[in-house]
Design a protein around this motif. Structure first.
Motif, PDB file in Angstrom:
ATOM      1  N   GLY A   1       0.792  -1.225   0.000  1.00  0.00           N
ATOM      2  CA  GLY A   1       0.000   0.000   0.000  1.00  0.00           C
ATOM      3  C   GLY A   1       0.821   1.271   0.000  1.00  0.00           C
ATOM      4  O   GLY A   1       0.337   2.320   0.435  1.00  0.00           O
ATOM      5  N   LEU A   2       2.062   1.196  -0.476  1.00  0.00           N
ATOM      6  CA  LEU A   2       2.929   2.383  -0.512  1.00  0.00           C
ATOM      7  C   LEU A   2       2.970   3.035  -1.895  1.00  0.00           C
ATOM      8  O   LEU A   2       3.699   3.993  -2.104  1.00  0.00           O
ATOM      9  CB  LEU A   2       4.352   2.003  -0.071  1.00  0.00           C
ATOM     10  CG  LEU A   2       4.458   1.430   1.347  1.00  0.00           C
ATOM     11  CD1 LEU A   2       5.882   0.969   1.626  1.00  0.00           C
ATOM     12  CD2 LEU A   2       4.023   2.449   2.375  1.00  0.00           C
ATOM     13  N   GLY A   3       2.218   2.497  -2.834  1.00  0.00           N
ATOM     14  CA  GLY A   3       2.138   3.086  -4.167  1.00  0.00           C
ATOM     15  C   GLY A   3       3.117   2.529  -5.183  1.00  0.00           C
ATOM     16  O   GLY A   3       3.203   3.039  -6.298  1.00  0.00           O
ATOM     17  N   TYR A   4       3.841   1.457  -4.826  1.00  0.00           N
ATOM     18  CA  TYR A   4       4.793   0.844  -5.756  1.00  0.00           C
ATOM     19  C   TYR A   4       4.134  -0.337  -6.452  1.00  0.00           C
ATOM     20  O   TYR A   4       3.419  -1.115  -5.819  1.00  0.00           O
ATOM     21  CB  TYR A   4       6.042   0.353  -5.022  1.00  0.00           C
ATOM     22  CG  TYR A   4       6.769   1.438  -4.271  1.00  0.00           C
ATOM     23  CD1 TYR A   4       7.503   2.413  -4.943  1.00  0.00           C
ATOM     24  CD2 TYR A   4       6.735   1.488  -2.881  1.00  0.00           C
ATOM     25  CE1 TYR A   4       8.175   3.412  -4.250  1.00  0.00           C
ATOM     26  CE2 TYR A   4       7.400   2.468  -2.174  1.00  0.00           C
ATOM     27  CZ  TYR A   4       8.110   3.432  -2.860  1.00  0.00           C
ATOM     28  OH  TYR A   4       8.768   4.417  -2.175  1.00  0.00           O
TER      29      TYR A   4
ATOM     30  N   ASN B   1      11.343  -1.521 -13.775  1.00  0.00           N
ATOM     31  CA  ASN B   1      12.788  -1.698 -13.527  1.00  0.00           C
ATOM     32  C   ASN B   1      13.437  -0.493 -12.846  1.00  0.00           C
ATOM     33  O   ASN B   1      14.610  -0.209 -13.053  1.00  0.00           O
ATOM     34  CB  ASN B   1      13.543  -2.032 -14.823  1.00  0.00           C
ATOM     35  CG  ASN B   1      13.269  -3.455 -15.259  1.00  0.00           C
ATOM     36  OD1 ASN B   1      12.974  -4.315 -14.439  1.00  0.00           O
ATOM     37  ND2 ASN B   1      13.350  -3.703 -16.555  1.00  0.00           N
ATOM     38  N   ARG B   2      12.682   0.190 -12.014  1.00  0.00           N
ATOM     39  CA  ARG B   2      13.248   1.273 -11.206  1.00  0.00           C
ATOM     40  C   ARG B   2      13.549   0.721  -9.821  1.00  0.00           C
ATOM     41  O   ARG B   2      12.771  -0.058  -9.269  1.00  0.00           O
ATOM     42  CB  ARG B   2      12.279   2.454 -11.128  1.00  0.00           C
ATOM     43  CG  ARG B   2      12.159   3.199 -12.460  1.00  0.00           C
ATOM     44  CD  ARG B   2      11.196   4.343 -12.369  1.00  0.00           C
ATOM     45  NE  ARG B   2       9.837   3.831 -12.159  1.00  0.00           N
ATOM     46  CZ  ARG B   2       8.741   4.488 -12.537  1.00  0.00           C
ATOM     47  NH1 ARG B   2       8.822   5.660 -13.114  1.00  0.00           N
ATOM     48  NH2 ARG B   2       7.560   3.967 -12.324  1.00  0.00           N
ATOM     49  N   TYR B   3      14.642   1.151  -9.251  1.00  0.00           N
ATOM     50  CA  TYR B   3      15.149   0.633  -7.981  1.00  0.00           C
ATOM     51  C   TYR B   3      14.685   1.553  -6.848  1.00  0.00           C
ATOM     52  O   TYR B   3      14.864   2.774  -6.926  1.00  0.00           O
ATOM     53  CB  TYR B   3      16.672   0.561  -8.049  1.00  0.00           C
ATOM     54  CG  TYR B   3      17.315  -0.163  -6.908  1.00  0.00           C
ATOM     55  CD1 TYR B   3      17.302  -1.539  -6.849  1.00  0.00           C
ATOM     56  CD2 TYR B   3      17.954   0.541  -5.887  1.00  0.00           C
ATOM     57  CE1 TYR B   3      17.910  -2.211  -5.808  1.00  0.00           C
ATOM     58  CE2 TYR B   3      18.560  -0.118  -4.842  1.00  0.00           C
ATOM     59  CZ  TYR B   3      18.527  -1.502  -4.794  1.00  0.00           C
ATOM     60  OH  TYR B   3      19.129  -2.160  -3.757  1.00  0.00           O
ATOM     61  N   TYR B   4      14.115   0.963  -5.794  1.00  0.00           N
ATOM     62  CA  TYR B   4      13.648   1.754  -4.647  1.00  0.00           C
ATOM     63  C   TYR B   4      14.156   1.128  -3.351  1.00  0.00           C
ATOM     64  O   TYR B   4      14.374  -0.076  -3.268  1.00  0.00           O
ATOM     65  CB  TYR B   4      12.120   1.786  -4.592  1.00  0.00           C
ATOM     66  CG  TYR B   4      11.478   2.585  -5.687  1.00  0.00           C
ATOM     67  CD1 TYR B   4      11.375   3.965  -5.607  1.00  0.00           C
ATOM     68  CD2 TYR B   4      10.960   1.943  -6.812  1.00  0.00           C
ATOM     69  CE1 TYR B   4      10.781   4.698  -6.621  1.00  0.00           C
ATOM     70  CE2 TYR B   4      10.363   2.671  -7.827  1.00  0.00           C
ATOM     71  CZ  TYR B   4      10.276   4.056  -7.728  1.00  0.00           C
ATOM     72  OH  TYR B   4       9.688   4.773  -8.732  1.00  0.00           O
ATOM     73  N   THR B   5      14.298   1.973  -2.340  1.00  0.00           N
ATOM     74  CA  THR B   5      14.644   1.517  -0.994  1.00  0.00           C
ATOM     75  C   THR B   5      13.653   2.145  -0.019  1.00  0.00           C
ATOM     76  O   THR B   5      13.416   3.355  -0.060  1.00  0.00           O
ATOM     77  CB  THR B   5      16.075   1.932  -0.612  1.00  0.00           C
ATOM     78  OG1 THR B   5      16.987   1.334  -1.538  1.00  0.00           O
ATOM     79  CG2 THR B   5      16.427   1.465   0.789  1.00  0.00           C
ATOM     80  N   VAL B   6      13.057   1.311   0.823  1.00  0.00           N
ATOM     81  CA  VAL B   6      12.088   1.790   1.813  1.00  0.00           C
ATOM     82  C   VAL B   6      12.649   1.500   3.199  1.00  0.00           C
ATOM     83  O   VAL B   6      13.092   0.388   3.478  1.00  0.00           O
ATOM     84  CB  VAL B   6      10.730   1.073   1.628  1.00  0.00           C
ATOM     85  CG1 VAL B   6       9.724   1.538   2.662  1.00  0.00           C
ATOM     86  CG2 VAL B   6      10.188   1.297   0.234  1.00  0.00           C
ATOM     87  N   ASN B   7      12.632   2.524   4.070  1.00  0.00           N
ATOM     88  CA  ASN B   7      13.131   2.316   5.428  1.00  0.00           C
ATOM     89  C   ASN B   7      11.970   2.238   6.418  1.00  0.00           C
ATOM     90  O   ASN B   7      10.851   2.661   6.134  1.00  0.00           O
ATOM     91  CB  ASN B   7      14.118   3.419   5.827  1.00  0.00           C
ATOM     92  CG  ASN B   7      13.511   4.808   5.724  1.00  0.00           C
ATOM     93  OD1 ASN B   7      12.368   4.949   5.316  1.00  0.00           O
ATOM     94  ND2 ASN B   7      14.265   5.812   6.083  1.00  0.00           N
TER      95      ASN B   7
END
Length: 198
Positions: free
Chosen positions: A117-120, A182-188
């Motif tokens: 549910g974070l929009g990704y 193919n976009r790279y994301y990091t969630v903390n």
């Protein structure tokens, strides 16, 4: 539909018991009449009751009753329930009460990134750890005093909790993933590492 006049004969005796009865028949004692087991008598009376009950229904009503029972059972199974007992057992209310008061603990669930549910948009799966349970045992003087102030209407319109809540005390490492483009994301601070009553 059922014939309620069916009789149950007693269970056949074993060969050893027939031998012993033939040897004892030579003695002067008369043979006692055999009694059918109680379970069979009870079963027979239940069959008689149910057969007379079901005979009062038409075939269409019986089909409707069966389809309603099947639908109820399938709804319970689809909602994550277990078999529905015909007669609820005594003590099921106590079991539900105990289930409501499980202590605060860390739990985990494997989910896709899209489900967070974070929009990704991503089909990658992550291990989501969360805190679940109650904090009844962790009530402090602060909580008791706050509850008292609220009941006396000394604290009126403010939104305050007079009970500790099961929340993360620390978070797991950051989570990295590729989305559907193919976009790279990091969630903390996504997944809990340690839980406690706060």
């Amino acid at each position: 539909m059922f014939n309620g006049s069916r009789k149950y004969s007693p269970l056949p005796s074993s060969p050893s018991s027939s031998r012993s009865s033939s040897s004892s028949s030579s003695s002067s004692l008369p043979a006692a009449p055999r009694r059918s087991p109680r379970a069979l008598q009870h079963h027979s009376s239940l069959l008689t009751q149910y057969s007379s009950l079901l005979e009062s229904y038409t075939e269409g009503e019986i089909r409707q009753l069966i389809s309603a029972l099947v639908e109820r059972y399938s709804q319970a199974m689809n909602s994550g329930g277990h078999e529905l007992p015909l007669f609820p057992r005594a003590g099921s209310r106590r079991k539900r009460a105990r289930a409501r008061h499980k202590p605060c603990a860390l739990k985990e669930l494997e989910v896709s990134v899209s489900e967070l549910g974070l929009g990704y948009e991503s089909d990658e799966t992550v291990l989501f750890r969360y805190c679940s349970g109650t904090c009844e045992a962790a009530v402090r003087s602060y909580d008791l005093s706050l509850k008292s102030m609220r009941s006396k209407r000394r604290i009126k319109k403010e939104k305050v909790r007079a009970r500790p809540c099961c929340r993360p005390l620390a978070y797991d490492d950051d989570v990295s993933f590729l989305d559907a483009y193919n976009r790279y994301y990091t969630v903390n601070e996504l997944s809990a590492k340690e839980c406690g009553c706060v």
